[in-house]
Scaffold this motif. Sequence first.
Motif, PDB file in Angstrom:
ATOM      1  N   THR A 271      37.552  24.834  55.607  1.00 26.63           N
ATOM      2  CA  THR A 271      37.674  26.262  55.369  1.00 26.63           C
ATOM      3  C   THR A 271      36.734  26.664  54.240  1.00 26.63           C
ATOM      4  OG1 THR A 271      39.257  28.070  55.045  1.00 26.63           O
ATOM      5  CG2 THR A 271      39.530  26.135  53.651  1.00 26.63           C
ATOM      6  N   THR A 272      36.564  27.970  54.060  1.00 28.87           N
ATOM      7  CA  THR A 272      35.671  28.498  53.026  1.00 28.87           C
ATOM      8  C   THR A 272      36.430  29.469  52.131  1.00 28.87           C
ATOM      9  OG1 THR A 272      33.725  28.294  54.455  1.00 28.87           O
ATOM     10  CG2 THR A 272      33.555  29.802  52.589  1.00 28.87           C
ATOM     11  N   VAL A 273      36.211  29.350  50.832  1.00 32.30           N
ATOM     12  CA  VAL A 273      36.795  30.263  49.854  1.00 32.30           C
ATOM     13  C   VAL A 273      35.661  30.952  49.103  1.00 32.30           C
ATOM     14  CG1 VAL A 273      38.181  30.465  47.755  1.00 32.30           C
ATOM     15  CG2 VAL A 273      38.890  28.889  49.569  1.00 32.30           C
ATOM     16  N   VAL A 274      35.628  32.280  49.148  1.00 33.33           N
ATOM     17  CA  VAL A 274      34.650  33.067  48.387  1.00 33.33           C
ATOM     18  C   VAL A 274      35.376  33.593  47.152  1.00 33.33           C
ATOM     19  CG1 VAL A 274      33.047  35.008  48.426  1.00 33.33           C
ATOM     20  CG2 VAL A 274      33.478  33.690  50.525  1.00 33.33           C
ATOM     21  N   LEU A 275      35.060  33.051  45.988  1.00 28.14           N
ATOM     22  CA  LEU A 275      35.851  33.323  44.792  1.00 28.14           C
ATOM     23  C   LEU A 275      35.882  34.804  44.425  1.00 28.14           C
ATOM     24  CD1 LEU A 275      34.977  30.297  42.464  1.00 28.14           C
ATOM     25  CD2 LEU A 275      37.027  30.667  43.840  1.00 28.14           C
ATOM     26  N   ASP A 276      34.744  35.507  44.563  1.00 25.28           N
ATOM     27  CA  ASP A 276      34.752  36.907  44.146  1.00 25.28           C
ATOM     28  C   ASP A 276      35.445  37.821  45.149  1.00 25.28           C
ATOM     29  OD1 ASP A 276      32.896  36.991  46.140  1.00 25.28           O
ATOM     30  OD2 ASP A 276      31.228  37.711  44.908  1.00 25.28           O
ATOM     31  N   GLU A 277      36.003  37.243  46.221  1.00 21.14           N
ATOM     32  CA  GLU A 277      36.787  38.023  47.173  1.00 21.14           C
ATOM     33  C   GLU A 277      38.274  37.694  47.097  1.00 21.14           C
ATOM     34  OE1 GLU A 277      35.194  37.439  51.055  1.00 21.14           O
ATOM     35  OE2 GLU A 277      33.223  38.306  50.580  1.00 21.14           O
ATOM     36  N   VAL A 278      38.646  36.787  46.175  1.00 19.60           N
ATOM     37  CA  VAL A 278      40.044  36.388  46.038  1.00 19.60           C
ATOM     38  C   VAL A 278      40.748  37.330  45.068  1.00 19.60           C
ATOM     39  CG1 VAL A 278      41.626  34.555  45.327  1.00 19.60           C
ATOM     40  CG2 VAL A 278      39.501  33.980  46.527  1.00 19.60           C
ATOM     41  N   SER A 279      41.858  37.884  45.507  1.00 18.66           N
ATOM     42  CA  SER A 279      42.627  38.798  44.662  1.00 18.66           C
ATOM     43  C   SER A 279      43.139  38.062  43.420  1.00 18.66           C
ATOM     44  CB  SER A 279      43.811  39.363  45.456  1.00 18.66           C
ATOM     45  OG  SER A 279      44.619  40.177  44.638  1.00 18.66           O
ATOM     46  N   GLY A 280      42.934  38.659  42.257  1.00 23.53           N
ATOM     47  CA  GLY A 280      43.426  38.071  41.014  1.00 23.53           C
ATOM     48  C   GLY A 280      42.455  37.117  40.356  1.00 23.53           C
ATOM     49  N   ILE A 281      41.311  36.859  40.983  1.00 23.68           N
ATOM     50  CA  ILE A 281      40.300  35.978  40.393  1.00 23.68           C
ATOM     51  C   ILE A 281      39.037  36.786  40.141  1.00 23.68           C
ATOM     52  CG2 ILE A 281      38.803  33.982  40.800  1.00 23.68           C
ATOM     53  CD1 ILE A 281      41.039  32.623  42.229  1.00 23.68           C
ATOM     54  N   LYS A 282      38.601  36.776  38.877  1.00 19.91           N
ATOM     55  CA  LYS A 282      37.407  37.514  38.488  1.00 19.91           C
ATOM     56  C   LYS A 282      36.435  36.581  37.772  1.00 19.91           C
ATOM     57  CE  LYS A 282      39.994  41.850  38.068  1.00 19.91           C
ATOM     58  NZ  LYS A 282      40.356  42.984  37.179  1.00 19.91           N
ATOM     59  N   LYS A 283      35.340  37.144  37.307  1.00 19.30           N
ATOM     60  CA  LYS A 283      34.242  36.359  36.743  1.00 19.30           C
ATOM     61  C   LYS A 283      34.699  35.428  35.627  1.00 19.30           C
ATOM     62  CE  LYS A 283      29.639  36.861  34.712  1.00 19.30           C
ATOM     63  NZ  LYS A 283      28.565  37.810  34.347  1.00 19.30           N
ATOM     64  N   PHE A 284      35.564  35.897  34.736  1.00 15.48           N
ATOM     65  CA  PHE A 284      35.957  35.085  33.587  1.00 15.48           C
ATOM     66  C   PHE A 284      37.361  34.496  33.744  1.00 15.48           C
ATOM     67  CE2 PHE A 284      32.827  38.140  31.912  1.00 15.48           C
ATOM     68  CZ  PHE A 284      31.869  37.230  31.480  1.00 15.48           C
ATOM     69  N   THR A 285      37.830  34.398  34.991  1.00 18.09           N
ATOM     70  CA  THR A 285      39.131  33.770  35.239  1.00 18.09           C
ATOM     71  C   THR A 285      39.078  32.307  34.815  1.00 18.09           C
ATOM     72  OG1 THR A 285      39.606  35.251  37.080  1.00 18.09           O
ATOM     73  CG2 THR A 285      40.829  33.183  37.008  1.00 18.09           C
ATOM     74  N   SER A 286      40.154  31.812  34.249  1.00 12.67           N
ATOM     75  CA  SER A 286      40.179  30.437  33.745  1.00 12.67           C
ATOM     76  C   SER A 286      40.052  29.431  34.884  1.00 12.67           C
ATOM     77  CB  SER A 286      41.481  30.175  32.988  1.00 12.67           C
ATOM     78  OG  SER A 286      42.586  30.216  33.874  1.00 12.67           O
ATOM     79  N   GLU A 287      39.511  28.281  34.533  1.00 14.98           N
ATOM     80  CA  GLU A 287      39.346  27.207  35.513  1.00 14.98           C
ATOM     81  C   GLU A 287      40.696  26.770  36.067  1.00 14.98           C
ATOM     82  OE1 GLU A 287      38.129  22.631  35.016  1.00 14.98           O
ATOM     83  OE2 GLU A 287      36.468  24.021  34.593  1.00 14.98           O
TER      84      GLU A 287
END
Length: 449
Positions: A271-287
Amino acid sequence: MGDDEIRILIATDNHLGYLEKDPVRSLDSFYAFEEIFQLAKIKNADFVFLCGDIFHINQPSRTCMHRALGIFKKYCLGDKKPSVEFLTDPKSVFSSNSDFVNYLDPKLNISLPVFAIHGNHDDPSGESQLSAIDILSEAGLVNYFGKAKSVDKITLDPLLFKKGSTCVAIYGLGGLRDERLVPHGRKNYIPEEFLEDFLDVVIWGHEHECLIDPQPNPTKQFYVIQPGSSVATSLSDSETKPKYVCLMKITGKQFKLEKLRLQNVRPFSMTTVVLDEVSGIKKFTSEEKIIKHLSLVLENQIKYSESYYMEQLKEKVDGVSNFLGPNPKPLVRIRVDYSGGFEPFFSNKFGINFINVVANPREILLFYKRKKAKFLMGDSQASYSSLVKGEGYEEDDQENVDPSSNKIQMSRIVESFVKPQDLKVFVDLELHDAVRQFVEKGDNNSINM
């Protein structure tokens, strides 16, 4: 099953010995391979046809050869004699010096004949130009054909079979660089239009995606079959498809194909996960938060793999052994697009938490970023992605690209610079093959002065 019906069990790309030192997957290739022979016995095949890449490398380990020989001996030896006539002079088609096809050799008891060609992984090498399949041939377990005897001129002699009123001719050609067949062509593959009109069925090896249903060629009168591999050797989308072998039943000029789904195939989901399309995850979200989300994605993929494997077992043929067991660890690949300012992290750090639940903990995550790279030489301002994939393609990771196709892409890139300058590149085929043997196969005797 009539007296005139020839039954052939067909499989390709078995890659015996793949990951043979892996603690989880070391026996996967052998499990699927043994199942193929069980199917041949259960379905009363007249013989087995292995269409390239029996072994993963052309110098398999002693452990690999020992296991392979054990499977061939277990299923090929016996007192029952096949009822198919063999009408070709063995010395004209086989690599061994035997006067007989193995099942007619009075010194051998062969109940299930095997006919095989080599692929690009187990091709002949060294001063004697021997393949691992030559060892199987000399042991009397395999009828090895399809070796090109000359670099400059390639000719094929058919294997001729007869059963009742049914006659079959099989032309086999082992793996070699396609430029040797079409030396002046602009393509690095053989177009089907180059094949002869008298053929009825064409079987392609090398490609691992299973396209087992016969497809008519739109301009020729033959059908095309691509069985695909029996074991996944890359974490790519084509390997996630169900894996089949087939029983070809030929009577007169007609053939039928029975698809046989392999059961001893480790489940694999992707599967594929596009991080900037995930709700609640932004540029400076913690690892830690990103890892938590990816862990949930992985858990869902594991559940999917379990249900997929159960569906796979429902197509089991009676009499086939389940070597993998009821709940094997699945293969899972999560492609993570970290475009948009995100930072990747070590995949091992993520996978260490799932060692006991997946078969590939170190390779679960694949980070990639969409980008375009421009050429800055001369007038060649086209993007790399345009040259490789066509206009409008955004450069992605190359995980799903077969290594041989990477070579195709590089040739196109070189051509883009050479053509405007009206330059020409001359390639000596013998030297080219010798260098390839030295680099890819570690053959120190490939170049002799």
